[in-house]
Design a protein around this motif. Structure first.
Motif, PDB file in Angstrom:
ATOM      1  N   VAL A   1      -6.466  19.266  22.112  1.00 27.66           N
ATOM      2  CA  VAL A   1      -6.246  20.599  21.587  1.00 27.66           C
ATOM      3  C   VAL A   1      -6.494  20.576  20.078  1.00 27.66           C
ATOM      4  O   VAL A   1      -6.229  19.579  19.414  1.00 27.66           O
ATOM      5  CB  VAL A   1      -4.809  21.091  21.913  1.00 27.66           C
ATOM      6  CG1 VAL A   1      -3.756  20.240  21.226  1.00 27.66           C
ATOM      7  CG2 VAL A   1      -4.617  22.554  21.570  1.00 27.66           C
ATOM      8  N   GLN A   2      -7.031  21.662  19.574  1.00 28.16           N
ATOM      9  CA  GLN A   2      -7.207  21.814  18.132  1.00 28.16           C
ATOM     10  C   GLN A   2      -5.849  22.166  17.530  1.00 28.16           C
ATOM     11  O   GLN A   2      -5.152  23.042  18.032  1.00 28.16           O
ATOM     12  CB  GLN A   2      -8.220  22.955  17.856  1.00 28.16           C
ATOM     13  CG  GLN A   2      -8.777  22.977  16.464  1.00 28.16           C
ATOM     14  CD  GLN A   2      -9.798  21.881  16.216  1.00 28.16           C
ATOM     15  OE1 GLN A   2     -10.464  21.396  17.121  1.00 28.16           O
ATOM     16  NE2 GLN A   2      -9.900  21.474  14.963  1.00 28.16           N
ATOM     17  N   VAL A   3      -5.465  21.458  16.478  1.00 28.75           N
ATOM     18  CA  VAL A   3      -4.201  21.765  15.807  1.00 28.75           C
ATOM     19  C   VAL A   3      -4.378  23.084  15.062  1.00 28.75           C
ATOM     20  O   VAL A   3      -5.354  23.266  14.330  1.00 28.75           O
ATOM     21  CB  VAL A   3      -3.792  20.627  14.846  1.00 28.75           C
ATOM     22  CG1 VAL A   3      -2.513  20.980  14.099  1.00 28.75           C
ATOM     23  CG2 VAL A   3      -3.615  19.318  15.617  1.00 28.75           C
ATOM     24  N   ALA A   4      -3.461  24.021  15.270  1.00 30.43           N
ATOM     25  CA  ALA A   4      -3.540  25.347  14.658  1.00 30.43           C
ATOM     26  C   ALA A   4      -3.549  25.233  13.130  1.00 30.43           C
ATOM     27  O   ALA A   4      -2.890  24.347  12.565  1.00 30.43           O
ATOM     28  CB  ALA A   4      -2.364  26.206  15.113  1.00 30.43           C
ATOM     29  N   PRO A   5      -4.268  26.136  12.449  1.00 29.45           N
ATOM     30  CA  PRO A   5      -4.365  26.068  10.986  1.00 29.45           C
ATOM     31  C   PRO A   5      -3.007  26.058  10.270  1.00 29.45           C
ATOM     32  O   PRO A   5      -2.828  25.323   9.299  1.00 29.45           O
ATOM     33  CB  PRO A   5      -5.172  27.320  10.613  1.00 29.45           C
ATOM     34  CG  PRO A   5      -5.963  27.640  11.840  1.00 29.45           C
ATOM     35  CD  PRO A   5      -5.114  27.211  13.000  1.00 29.45           C
TER      36      PRO A   5
ATOM     37  N   ALA B   1      -0.100  24.965  11.408  1.00 27.88           N
ATOM     38  CA  ALA B   1       0.520  23.655  11.632  1.00 27.88           C
ATOM     39  C   ALA B   1      -0.180  22.601  10.779  1.00 27.88           C
ATOM     40  O   ALA B   1       0.465  21.757  10.154  1.00 27.88           O
ATOM     41  CB  ALA B   1       0.447  23.272  13.108  1.00 27.88           C
ATOM     42  N   LEU B   2      -1.505  22.687  10.721  1.00 23.67           N
ATOM     43  CA  LEU B   2      -2.276  21.714   9.957  1.00 23.67           C
ATOM     44  C   LEU B   2      -1.966  21.803   8.463  1.00 23.67           C
ATOM     45  O   LEU B   2      -1.904  20.787   7.773  1.00 23.67           O
ATOM     46  CB  LEU B   2      -3.764  21.918  10.222  1.00 23.67           C
ATOM     47  CG  LEU B   2      -4.688  20.788   9.818  1.00 23.67           C
ATOM     48  CD1 LEU B   2      -4.205  19.439  10.348  1.00 23.67           C
ATOM     49  CD2 LEU B   2      -6.092  21.080  10.304  1.00 23.67           C
ATOM     50  N   ALA B   3      -1.738  23.010   7.965  1.00 23.23           N
ATOM     51  CA  ALA B   3      -1.371  23.170   6.543  1.00 23.23           C
ATOM     52  C   ALA B   3      -0.051  22.448   6.264  1.00 23.23           C
ATOM     53  O   ALA B   3       0.103  21.771   5.239  1.00 23.23           O
ATOM     54  CB  ALA B   3      -1.260  24.648   6.192  1.00 23.23           C
ATOM     55  N   SER B   4       0.902  22.552   7.196  1.00 26.89           N
ATOM     56  CA  SER B   4       2.167  21.856   7.034  1.00 26.89           C
ATOM     57  C   SER B   4       1.962  20.342   7.117  1.00 26.89           C
ATOM     58  O   SER B   4       2.514  19.577   6.320  1.00 26.89           O
ATOM     59  CB  SER B   4       3.165  22.319   8.099  1.00 26.89           C
ATOM     60  OG  SER B   4       4.415  21.697   7.920  1.00 26.89           O
ATOM     61  N   LEU B   5       1.144  19.891   8.068  1.00 29.13           N
ATOM     62  CA  LEU B   5       0.889  18.454   8.211  1.00 29.13           C
ATOM     63  C   LEU B   5       0.140  17.898   7.001  1.00 29.13           C
ATOM     64  O   LEU B   5       0.390  16.758   6.586  1.00 29.13           O
ATOM     65  CB  LEU B   5       0.082  18.196   9.486  1.00 29.13           C
ATOM     66  CG  LEU B   5       0.794  18.473  10.810  1.00 29.13           C
ATOM     67  CD1 LEU B   5      -0.148  18.233  11.978  1.00 29.13           C
ATOM     68  CD2 LEU B   5       2.034  17.643  10.944  1.00 29.13           C
ATOM     69  N   ALA B   6      -0.761  18.671   6.428  1.00 32.26           N
ATOM     70  CA  ALA B   6      -1.493  18.214   5.245  1.00 32.26           C
ATOM     71  C   ALA B   6      -0.556  17.926   4.091  1.00 32.26           C
ATOM     72  O   ALA B   6      -0.810  17.017   3.281  1.00 32.26           O
ATOM     73  CB  ALA B   6      -2.545  19.256   4.838  1.00 32.26           C
ATOM     74  N   SER B   7       0.543  18.665   4.020  1.00 31.80           N
ATOM     75  CA  SER B   7       1.492  18.452   2.926  1.00 31.80           C
ATOM     76  C   SER B   7       2.214  17.107   3.029  1.00 31.80           C
ATOM     77  O   SER B   7       2.817  16.641   2.060  1.00 31.80           O
ATOM     78  CB  SER B   7       2.522  19.594   2.869  1.00 31.80           C
ATOM     79  OG  SER B   7       3.399  19.528   3.974  1.00 31.80           O
ATOM     80  N   ASP B   8       2.137  16.445   4.193  1.00 32.68           N
ATOM     81  CA  ASP B   8       2.742  15.122   4.360  1.00 32.68           C
ATOM     82  C   ASP B   8       1.876  14.017   3.775  1.00 32.68           C
ATOM     83  O   ASP B   8       2.331  12.888   3.629  1.00 32.68           O
ATOM     84  CB  ASP B   8       2.919  14.797   5.854  1.00 32.68           C
ATOM     85  CG  ASP B   8       3.899  15.717   6.555  1.00 32.68           C
ATOM     86  OD1 ASP B   8       4.740  16.321   5.871  1.00 32.68           O
ATOM     87  OD2 ASP B   8       3.816  15.821   7.789  1.00 32.68           O
ATOM     88  N   LEU B   9       0.625  14.329   3.501  1.00 34.89           N
ATOM     89  CA  LEU B   9      -0.335  13.292   3.106  1.00 34.89           C
ATOM     90  C   LEU B   9      -0.476  13.205   1.596  1.00 34.89           C
ATOM     91  O   LEU B   9      -0.452  14.219   0.896  1.00 34.89           O
ATOM     92  CB  LEU B   9      -1.692  13.594   3.737  1.00 34.89           C
ATOM     93  CG  LEU B   9      -1.708  13.691   5.262  1.00 34.89           C
ATOM     94  CD1 LEU B   9      -3.085  14.118   5.759  1.00 34.89           C
ATOM     95  CD2 LEU B   9      -1.283  12.382   5.907  1.00 34.89           C
TER      96      LEU B   9
END
Length: 196
Positions: free
Chosen positions: A181-185, A187-195
């Motif tokens: 599944v493609q991660v929703a934008p 959700a991905l914005a939140s995950l990007a903040s972990d990096l």
């Protein structure tokens, strides 16, 4: 709840302070966790953890168990802090859910090894397979567990791509549960903040 970069006894709220904070902010935490949960097919959900979600989990355990002594507090931190992403990875709780007990038993037997077949794929890069259950083995010869802890370690190029807006897929290539599944934008914005 203050995000400090590291969960320590000194960075946690007292039981009294947390009780007041919880009443005002529980909805925000639920929304944060929901945003970071990715459904993979009908029976697998992956909750990407964060310092906020793990800090909340520690505070909840302290509240429920009424733990206020240093040793007990440290035990809860030791249990949950390893699930906080370090800046180079995503860490997640994977849940396999089948409402019917007989179906669940049958499917958990068919899904042995599923945790090692979970992957993320950053657009333009190869798959990164999960490093699963680093704390303890959660399967045996008869079945896998319904809950697994996953770590996806990303290269610097992958992290940069995610931060620049590259898409990310979450998937599984287990023979008995092929899905992606493609991660929703959002959700991905939140995950990007972990990096970092």
């Amino acid at each position: 709840m203050q995000i400090t970069g590291k969960i320590t006894p000194d960075s946690l709220m007292t039981l009294e302070a947390y009780s007041k904070w919880r009443k005002a902010h529980k909805g925000e935490i639920i929304a944060h966790r929901k945003l970071r949960t990715v459904l993979l097919g009908e029976h697998v959900s992956v909750q990407f953890e964060s310092e906020l979600s793990m800090r909340y989990q520690v505070q909840e355990m302290l509240r429920i168990e009424k733990i206020f002594e240093e040793e007990g507090i440290q035990q809860e931190i030791d249990a949950y802090a390893p699930l906080v992403p370090s800046g180079t990875n995503w860490k997640a709780t994977m849940m396999i859910e089948y409402p019917d007990v007989n179906e669940r038993k049958r499917e958990l037997a068919r899904l042995i090894g599923i945790e090692d077949r979970m992957f993320v794929e950053v657009e333009g890069h190869g798959r990164v397979y999960a490093i699963a259950d680093e704390d303890l083995d959660r399967e045996n010869d008869e079945k896998t567990s319904a809950v697994h802890f996953l770590r996806f370690e990303l290269t610097p190029a992958m992290r940069a791509a995610v931060k620049a807006g590259a898409g990310v897929k979450l998937g599984c290539d287990h023979t008995n549960y092929p899905a992606h599944v493609q991660v929703a934008p959002e959700a991905l914005a939140s995950l990007a903040s972990d990096l970092s």
